[in-house]
Design an enzyme around this catalytic site. Structure first.
Site, short mmCIF file in Angstrom:
data_model
loop_
_atom_site.label_atom_id
_atom_site.label_comp_id
_atom_site.label_asym_id
_atom_site.label_seq_id
_atom_site.Cartn_x
_atom_site.Cartn_y
_atom_site.Cartn_z
CD GLU A 88 -2.44 1.88 0.43
OE1 GLU A 88 -3.25 1.16 -0.17
OE2 GLU A 88 -2.26 3.08 0.14
CB ALA A 115 -21.23 4.55 4.18
CB ILE A 116 -25.24 3.15 0.04
CG1 ILE A 116 -25.39 4.65 0.28
CG2 ILE A 116 -26.59 2.45 -0.13
CD1 ILE A 116 -26.24 5.02 1.44
CG HIS A 164 -25.52 0.86 -3.83
ND1 HIS A 164 -26.39 1.92 -3.93
CD2 HIS A 164 -24.28 1.39 -3.73
CE1 HIS A 164 -25.70 3.05 -3.92
NE2 HIS A 164 -24.41 2.76 -3.78
CB SER A 222 -20.65 3.85 -6.71
OG SER A 222 -21.64 3.46 -5.81
CB CYS A 264 -13.36 11.51 21.94
SG CYS A 264 -14.62 12.12 20.80
CB CYS A 271 -10.33 14.35 21.94
SG CYS A 271 -10.80 14.03 20.24
#
Ligand code: FAD
Ligand code: FAD
Lengths: 480, 414
Positions: A31, A46-47, A49, A337, A400, A442
């Site tokens: 990576e 973030a669906i 589908h 997508s 946080c 935070c």
């Protein structure tokens, strides 16, 4: 020599790595960035589908529907949030009702289960505050939402736990054919592998070219978003698409698994593959477009803007399988997508392609599909919280305040982050800094913990690797 | 379950003064819950002078001001739990908190004082487009890094917002050797104290640009610059063609404070949309009986002296409530009108002959300003002032001769 080198640690590369970790193979992942989920996999809709809108017969249609069906079990195994909220494609005119019917038809062809066409009343019953002009909608019960970076992190952790090796800050720069495989130049090191999987996102065309396959091109299409504070996010209980119409594809109004709502994405073609800035026009464009679905958006409750880049392939379909030009290269490219949804199915097909190419896939004993995650403190009830603090007092120190993240969870995130943990890496693992104050409270405390835990001076820590240093030095008093 | 007569949430100047006043008013079991390791709240990081001119008639630093109150705690029997974060307040006045030392705590209180202060508005709330690099900080976070950790966030600085924290940080960053290029302010006036504009900007030759804002943030990894633009005075929209690129590695945001009322909202306490704090009576009692609020959690104060005064009212009233001596009367609403943006308290119990202080802010600059207090069609008071600006909280004392109708505060130009 590795059996397989996967290039790219987005959700696709990590899903492939995790799939291959079922088998008795030596697998490495290279990576370019300092962590997993640095590309499209960290900033998208973030669906999960349902799969009705892909052109029937395409790779996208097949992999989307299959991926959706696999998602439940995968999220269960990896302790990743998934909510089957269902999704609506809203129509605001008779014309748009027509296109909703066409989506329904293509959904049936793609094999999407449970599709229904709803009338206006049924739509309003599902979501308060909808535009009164809604005529009806396509309802897909299998539509859902997940947390894309958490899924990527979970796939990475589970693959690593099952023996996969990950190399970060290791961009593949060049490849040379050698006896029985390839030698790859990762900048700081050389690495040899028999097979290569190309999951390099936006740069998959360049990677492919290194191996003599120039069959496709990838360009970037930006998607911009506005994210809202949980406190004002009731306007998005379910995923609201807009029917494709003369005004374009429309934007989404949707909830996240953490209880926020967002509006987006835009669709902006651009030549630069690294520019994830949000344009000035985006705010007006988004609020105008989204207010077709929900007329009264609480813009004052916005907490951040962000953008992600879709890797758009030409020709327009996912490129998955053995390269026609190189028998040692398997493509997982052009994954725009619904690539998040399709990732588990893509991984399966990549494994099959490797097997076709001559790699032996022998299931190994001891593969453990389960990732054990402690329950998050913010989701615990009183008794569980009491027990957690009694077990480890670091649960009693909340770092946080917006997301109620205790020190114990920050420390765990620091330990789980590869290399030198970045502020963003810790944020994506522990949620510290994701809330309404966006780290104002935070982040200095998180930096202190990273510095203490890894014994690194605070001035050397970064937001997201590279040159993103957060501090430039010590104050004058300190020099004296 | 623990019990307390008065539980004070937050140990900043508001919490400290409230607890001490509750003690002086006769409450026995008083508990301060503070999430930080030390008392003093935001004062801990305010190492500059300028605190206590009104309350102590003396110029103190933030920590010195806090220390005066902390010393008095020693003589009073007040229990202090630090590193203890309150996570929940329920309608029956149960306070739930966690701490590494005490574990998971539940406290049944007879009265509660909310003194949680406020948080800074962040970049996201402003919707500034562009990239998301390192180098964009809220001014308060930068202040904490510099003053408490000895760390420098950057070298070439632009500050957005001329609130007090921004002004103070402009000076601090210059003193630390950074180049502060400018302070940009969206409004045609500063929301900071005039003395800070002189001492922090003019004395350090830092330009202050009004009607100007940051419209874009540049730089992929670390901040490389910002685009600023002039805005139309009326619409506040950037004027096309007025954009200018300013190279910098740090952007500090001092664009407002938001009262930290998550706990209050959980308990169903009614919030004033203008102040962002609870709607209170003259005793600073919220809509939930037995719960009082004071300091920055109630409305944002410029001067800590006012915070202490307000907290004393709330603390003493909480003690009386705990003993079942809550005062009552006919409730009358208080309304802001004309140039007045908000008034605290928002309602009063009318009691014959009581003298009340109303705190308020105007929405724009008035010079000269005429303030009138009306009720039942009658003018209770009228007064002139050379200037009133949104940056400075105003107050007025009014004697209620007899129970009256809705009280209205109005500011107009004369
Ligand atoms: C705006 C937007 C909205 C979306 N919404 C949805 C949605 O709602 N549902 C859905 O299913 N899908 C959605 N998608 C698609 C989904 O996000 C992507 O399909 C998915 O994240 C792609 O994953 P990836 O691993 O292929 O790419 P990436 O996550 O981009 O990962 C590629 C990785 O390869 C690395 N890399 C590149 N070059 C090299 C090199 N030379 N050497 C080593 N590493 C390299 C990169 O650093 C990067 O980490 C959306 C995408 C966008 C942008
Ligand atoms: C940067 C800055 C500079 C300033 N400069 C000046 C000046 O020069 N002169 C002047 O007179 N005034 C100044 N002020 C104003 C003055 O300091 C504030 O008005 C005052 O500190 C407000 O007091 P407070 O107690 O309401 O809030 P704070 O001081 O913010 O205290 C709130 C306390 O509550 C705690 N808390 C919050 N939530 C919880 C929870 N859930 N559980 C437990 N504890 C909690 C916090 O940790 C904090 O200690 C300045 C303010 C700031 C922010």
């Amino acid at each position: 020599m590795f059996d397989v080198l996967v290039i790219g640690a987005g959700v696709v590369g990590c899903a492939v790595a995790r799939e291959l970790s079922r088998y008795a193979l030596r697998v490495a992942v290279a990576e370019a960035g300092p962590d997993v989920a640095c590309g499209a996999s960290k900033a998208n809709s973030a669906i999960v589908h349902a799969g009705y809108d892909c052109e029937p017969g395409t790779n996208m249609a097949r992999l989307n529907v299959r991926g959706n069906a696999m998602f439940g079990a995968l999220c269960e195994e990896l302790a990743v949030p998934l909510k089957r909220t269902g999704s609506l494609v809203l129509a605001f005119s008779d014309e748009e009702m027509e296109s909703v019917r066409r989506l329904y038809e293509s959904g049936l062809k793609n094999g999407v289960p449970g599709l229904k066409i709803l009338d206006a009343e049924a739509c309003h019953a599902m979501q308060e505050g909808l535009n009164p002009e809604v005529k009806g909608a396509l309802y897909a019960p299998t539509g859902g939402i997940t947390s894309p970076y958490e899924l990527t992190i979970a796939l990475f952790e589970n693959a690593r736990q099952n023996g996969t090796e990950f190399f970060f800050e290791s961009p593949v720069l060049a490849a040379r054919a050698i006896e029985g495989g390839y030698e790859l130049d990762l900048g700081q090191k050389m690495l040899q592998a028999r097979y290569v999987v190309n999951a390099a996102g936006l740069y998959a065309d360049q990677i492919s070219a290194l191996f003599g396959d120039k069959c496709f091109k990838i360009h970037a299409r930006k998607g911009e978003y506005i994210l809202f504070d949980r406190a004002v996010s009731g306007f998005a209980k379910t995923v609201l698409f807009q029917a494709p119409g003369p005004l374009g594809k429309g934007v989404l109004v949707a909830p996240t698994v953490h209880g926020n709502a967002y509006i987006g994405p835009t669709a902006v073609e651009q030549a630069d593959k690294s520019d994830t800035s949000v344009r000035r026009e985006a705010i007006d464009e988004l609020s105008k477009a989204a207010s077709r679905s929900v007329p009264t958006l609480p813009l004052r409750g916005a907490i951040t803007l962000f953008a992600g880049l879709r890797a758009m392939p030409e020709p327009h379909d996912f490129i998955v399988g053995l390269s026609p030009k190189n028998p040692r290269l398997v493509q997982a490219a052009g994954i725009c997508s619904p690539g998040l949804t399709s990732a588990p199915a893509i991984a399966e097909e990549v494994a099959k392609a490797l097997s076709l190419a001559g790699l032996d896939l022998e299931e190994k004993t001891g593969f453990d599909p389960i990732r054990r995650e402690e329950k998050a403190f913010r989701e615990m009830n009183g008794d569980e919280r009491a027990a957690a603090i009694a077990f480890d007092p670091a649960y009693g120190r909340i770092i946080c305040r917006c997301e109620t993240v205790p020190e114990a969870e920050i420390l765990r995130a620091i330990r789980a982050t590869p290399g030198v943990p970045t502020l963003d890496g810790v944020k994506r693992r522990a949620r510290a800094g994701m809330g309404r104050c966006q780290g104002g409270f935070c982040s200095s405390r998180v930096l202190e913990l990273i510095a203490r835990e890894r014994n690194i001076p605070m001035e050397e820590l970064t937001k997201s690797g590279g040159r993103s240093k957060l501090l430039v030095g010590r104050t004058r008093e300190d020099d004296e | 379950m623990k019990s307390a007569e008065v539980a004070v949430i937050g140990g900043g100047p508001a919490g400290l003064a409230a607890a001490l006043a509750a003690y002086e008013a006769g409450a026995k079991e008083i508990l301060i819950l503070e999430r930080d390791a030390k008392l003093g709240g935001i004062l801990q990081q305010c190492i500059h002078n300028g605190f206590g001119l009104h309350y102590f008639k003396q110029e103190l630093t933030g920590p010195e001001y806090a220390a005066r109150f902390e010393e008095r705690l020693l003589g009073a029997s007040i229990e202090v739990l630090t590193e203890t974060m309150v996570l929940e307040l329920s309608k029956d006045l149960t306070v739930t908190a966690v701490s590494a030392k005490e574990g998971y705590l539940q406290i049944q209180a007879k009265a509660v004082v909310l003194a949680m202060g406020c948080r800074e508005r962040s970049r996201g709330a402003l919707l500034i487009p562009g990239t998301r690099p390192a180098g964009v900080y809220t001014a308060g976070l930068a202040q904490r890094l510099v003053n408490m950790e000895g760390l420098l966030p950057g070298k070439e600085v632009v500050i957005l917002g001329s609130g007090d924290i921004g002004l103070i940080m402009a000076r601090r960053m210059s003193w630390e050797g950074a180049k502060v290029k400018m302070v940009c302010e969206l409004m045609p006036y500063s929301s900071g104290l005039s003395r800070n504009i002189v001492q922090c900007l003019q004395d350090n030759e830092i330009p202050l640009h009004f009607n100007t804002t940051v419209v874009e943030i540049h730089g992929k990894e670390r901040l490389e610059g910002v685009t600023i633009a002039r805005v139309d005075e009326k619409t506040k929209k950037p004027i096309v063609g007025s954009e200018k690129f300013v190279p910098c590695d740090t952007l500090l945001l001092s664009v407002g404070l938001i009262p930290e009322n998550e706990l209050s909202l959980q308990a169903g306490i009614e919030i004033d949309p203008v102040t962002g704090g609870a709607r209170v009576s003259q005793e600073r009692q919220t809509s939930l009986p037995g719960v009082f609020a004071c300091g920055n959690v109630l409305h944002v104060h410029d001067l800590v002296d006012n915070v202490s005064e307000e907290a004393e009212i709330a603390g003493a009233a909480a003690a009386r409530f705990a003993k079942g001596q809550g005062k009552q009367g006919r409730e009358i609403p208080v309304r802001a009108a004309g140039g007045v943006r908000y008034v605290v308290p928002q309602r009063v119990f009318a009691r014959e002959g009581e003298e009340l202080t109303f705190y308020f802010r105007v929405g724009a600059a008035y010079r000269p300003a005429k303030l009138s207090v009306l009720s039942g069609g009658k003018q209770l008071l009228s007064r002139q002032k050379a200037i009133m600006t949104p940056g400075e909280m105003e107050s007025v004392r009014v004697k209620l001769s007899k129970p009256v109708d809705e009280i209205i505060l109005i500011v107009e130009n004369t």
